[in-house]
Write a protein that holds these residues in place. Structure first.
Motif, PDB file in Angstrom:
ATOM      1  N   GLY A 195      -5.063 -23.241   5.792  1.00  0.00           N
ATOM      2  CA  GLY A 195      -5.413 -22.135   6.681  1.00  0.00           C
ATOM      3  C   GLY A 195      -5.647 -20.835   5.941  1.00  0.00           C
ATOM      4  O   GLY A 195      -5.124 -20.617   4.851  1.00  0.00           O
ATOM      5  N   GLY A 196      -6.424 -19.959   6.571  1.00  0.00           N
ATOM      6  CA  GLY A 196      -6.609 -18.620   6.026  1.00  0.00           C
ATOM      7  C   GLY A 196      -5.999 -17.594   6.957  1.00  0.00           C
ATOM      8  O   GLY A 196      -6.375 -16.430   6.939  1.00  0.00           O
ATOM      9  N   CYS A 220       3.683 -15.621  -2.147  1.00  0.00           N
ATOM     10  CA  CYS A 220       2.888 -15.956  -3.327  1.00  0.00           C
ATOM     11  C   CYS A 220       3.797 -16.433  -4.460  1.00  0.00           C
ATOM     12  O   CYS A 220       3.508 -17.427  -5.135  1.00  0.00           O
ATOM     13  N   GLN A 221       4.906 -15.726  -4.624  1.00  0.00           N
ATOM     14  CA  GLN A 221       5.830 -16.074  -5.708  1.00  0.00           C
ATOM     15  C   GLN A 221       6.433 -17.461  -5.497  1.00  0.00           C
ATOM     16  O   GLN A 221       6.554 -18.237  -6.441  1.00  0.00           O
ATOM     17  N   ILE A 261      -4.565 -18.787  -3.707  1.00  0.00           N
ATOM     18  CA  ILE A 261      -4.532 -19.223  -5.106  1.00  0.00           C
ATOM     19  C   ILE A 261      -5.618 -20.279  -5.272  1.00  0.00           C
ATOM     20  O   ILE A 261      -5.802 -21.141  -4.403  1.00  0.00           O
ATOM     21  N   TRP A 262      -6.328 -20.189  -6.383  1.00  0.00           N
ATOM     22  CA  TRP A 262      -7.454 -21.094  -6.645  1.00  0.00           C
ATOM     23  C   TRP A 262      -7.079 -22.013  -7.793  1.00  0.00           C
ATOM     24  O   TRP A 262      -6.591 -21.551  -8.818  1.00  0.00           O
ATOM     25  N   PHE A 285      -0.864 -19.463   0.826  1.00  0.00           N
ATOM     26  CA  PHE A 285       0.599 -19.445   0.939  1.00  0.00           C
ATOM     27  C   PHE A 285       1.082 -18.576   2.089  1.00  0.00           C
ATOM     28  O   PHE A 285       2.278 -18.424   2.314  1.00  0.00           O
ATOM     29  N   ALA A 286       0.139 -18.020   2.857  1.00  0.00           N
ATOM     30  CA  ALA A 286       0.489 -16.916   3.764  1.00  0.00           C
ATOM     31  C   ALA A 286       1.508 -17.298   4.835  1.00  0.00           C
ATOM     32  O   ALA A 286       2.447 -16.543   5.106  1.00  0.00           O
ATOM     33  N   THR A 287       1.357 -18.448   5.447  1.00  0.00           N
ATOM     34  CA  THR A 287       2.144 -18.722   6.656  1.00  0.00           C
ATOM     35  C   THR A 287       3.152 -19.862   6.511  1.00  0.00           C
ATOM     36  O   THR A 287       3.838 -20.205   7.472  1.00  0.00           O
TER      37      THR A 287
END
Lengths: 397, 397
Positions: free
Chosen positions: A37-38, A303-304, A329-330, A374-376
């Protein structure tokens, strides 16, 4: 009823559903850990403050808020956008700001404004999928601009491949999908070469306010001013407030704004008066100054978690970006691994991501790439999902 | 900054500002009595009820309402639209409904879906200016369908002029600009001829719920079902609740909806989740059943004020429509009078209206026509403004 006997337009026939959209349909199953997801994290939505702002607008200006409004947008909100850019040292007037239904509408409108069939459009390789979808409706010829760890490589802008391009589309901060930030040196070179080549820059900056590491860099709009480049800047309230509001803006010179206003008028008259007034009430108090640090902290932490898990579980043959902001992250895998095939296996193991292929334009596809968001995802699920992916990667290595 | 050195797209170069928009700029001056606007009366906006609905959504589902949502729209609202049509005897499922940012967006999306350069599109003569603007972006070849006091004349649909048309665009109820209603007989003939010719019907019905005289007639969607015509129906909450919300919907068969979903996703991802949920909360209680009679009464009264004043002050050489609903009266003057020239004089006398010319497509313009809106003007001002117009008309007679 399915008695339709006329053809769809050529452009409509070419349209296809979003690959991400199809994947997301699978990933809503509760057993799936989805990095696909974004979506911004709802933990960062200031529900109470937005509700208060709507209440205030209803109480004080209800009938105005429910009436048709000007296509350009609600004047105080346009002025607020101009003032914000002023803080960054870019002198803008409110009539150089157009309010739209989120950045996606800005992308569609810019496609309508600039792209004839076969017009050249320069895009970062890879680029934001939603932009490619929006522009493709108008049938451009894409030119892929290569990128490295410092973002896009501007050399090509001055070369024959780019000659006559209608614009270059760039996401300088924590790009979707790569999470990469365009370095200051490259920004400078980009606007200089664009000024010399007469190519407008479309600067899309949805994530700029979500920087949680490193130092903020000047916008392309600001740098472009100094060298006479034409820069059209897109901003949004989706990541700093909430995406469900569908509110964004375009900053450009008057000639561009005036034509975009005609385009928007034909497309949907104007953006919700009520939403614009309520968002203005929310942000005009300076609320974002206190709110954004909270949002940045959330994303930094998330993110960490993911980077730590990747360091622990991913094989050394995989490479990935370390974003200074944003949500993505790519990952670049060994050349023989096709991330679309990997996804099938991953879903069987209850993990999802977006393969990199749809972010590239034809002729430049790197199948060995994928995007992780990693947002959610909660910390424990991030560790679990990344551990699973790591195992799968080691197995196909 | 005006360093843009690339051309706009051909379609953007052809776009021009709305004639009405330019006129409205003049008419905001307080001394002007304006019959030019197409704005619904704010007296009909249920501010308190809409505010309560927003509050309820924030309180119960704030984070969901502020998050991205599906492109198709909020499912309960889609189901509500389907259920409403069911009450009129048309069996529709929720997945035949797409939520959009007001009807204007539906028009733009239908243009994108069906119109290639040079595609034939049939439009009533005159037709809604906003639709002509939306479609024109996609460069159709318009075919003007003549109208009389019972609405459009369907004969042409079966003739060579209409052959291969991508669709016919029709406003059957209290049309903008004429206020005319398509008779039952004509409706029947329209859908039959369209079924035979394989031409889809786009039925735009923003005003249908604002009927204050005569008997409601079956929709083209309903009649089309019986004869196998393909009908795409557009509806909006702008006239029954409030236009500032920017909320409308498209009803069509699945194949059309699926492609429109792809178009909408590329255009702006989706319509505001919050707005959709709040409107659903407002209407799902059955609120419109109690609210609409109030709104209809307002418009009926306003219409009567204007008709009475016209009967008193207009010369017998002028003819005008007597709408059974909606917001507009259409005036036809003696052939030698150009309404655009008359407007200049009228503005000098502090009265404004919209000349009829922009509502016609090329080759069928009737310059001796004009549109009057009675929706928002107070009674005394209606009498005063119509008296002034009557004097001017008698002077040029």
């Amino acid at each position: 009823m399915d008695s339709l006997s006329v053809p769809f337009s050529r452009r409509a026939q070419q349209l296809s559903g979003s690959a991400i959209r199809e994947i997301l349909k699978v990933t809503v199953r509760p057993e799936i850990i989805s990095f696909a997801g974004g979506l911004p994290t709802p933990a960062g939505f200031p529900v109470a403050e937005i509700q208060q702002a709507f209440d205030k607008v209803f109480a004080e200006q209800g009938r105005v808020a429910l009436q048709y409004g000007p296509t350009e947008g609600y004047t105080p909100l346009r002025q607020w956008v101009a003032d914000e850019l002023g803080k960054d040292g870019v002198a803008i007037s409110a009539d150089e700001v157009l309010i739209v239904n989120g950045s996606q509408q800005a992308l569609d409108m810019l496609g309508k404004l600039f792209i004839d069939e076969g017009s050249k459009v320069l895009v970062e390789s890879p680029s934001y999928l939603g932009a490619l979808q929006a522009f493709s409706v108008y049938e451009p010829e894409y030119v892929a601009v290569p990128t490295d760890e410092h973002g896009l490589l501007p050399e090509m802008i001055s070369g024959p491949q780019a000659a006559g391009a209608r614009f270059i589309y760039a996401l300088p901060n924590f790009q979707n999908p790569t999470g990469l930030t365009l370095s200051l040196e490259r920004r400078q070179e980009l606007v200089e070469r664009c000024a010399a080549a007469g190519i407008p820059v479309v600067e899309d900056d949805p994530y700029g306010e979500l920087r949680y590491a490193g130092k903020a860099l000047p916008s392309l709009l600001k740098l472009g001013r100094d060298v006479g480049a034409s820069v059209i800047r897109l901003g949004t309230f989706s990541k700093v407030l909430a995406p469900g509001l569908r509110l964004g803006y375009i900053v450009a010179d008057r000639r561009v704004i005036d034509k975009l206003v005609q385009i928007k008028q034909a497309a949907d008259l104007h953006t919700s008066t009520l939403t614009q007034m309520a968002v203005y009430e929310t942000v005009s108090t300076g609320f974002l100054d206190q709110h954004l640090p909270t949002v940045r902290d959330i994303y930094q932490q998330q993110c960490q978690y993911m980077l730590d898990a990747m360091d622990e579980h991913f094989p050394s043959t995989a490479q990935w970006t370390r974003p200074e902001g944003g949500m993505f992250i790519w990952v670049t895998l060994p050349a023989h691994i096709d991330a679309t095939e990997l996804l099938q296996t991953a879903i069987e193991h209850h993990v999802a991501f977006v393969p990199g292929a749809p972010f590239f334009v034809e002729g430049s596809v790197q199948k060995n790439t994928l995007r992780l968001s990693f947002a959610t995802v909660p910390e424990a699920k991030i560790r679990e999902g990344i551990a699973t992916l790591g195992k799968l990667l080691k197995a196909v290595n």
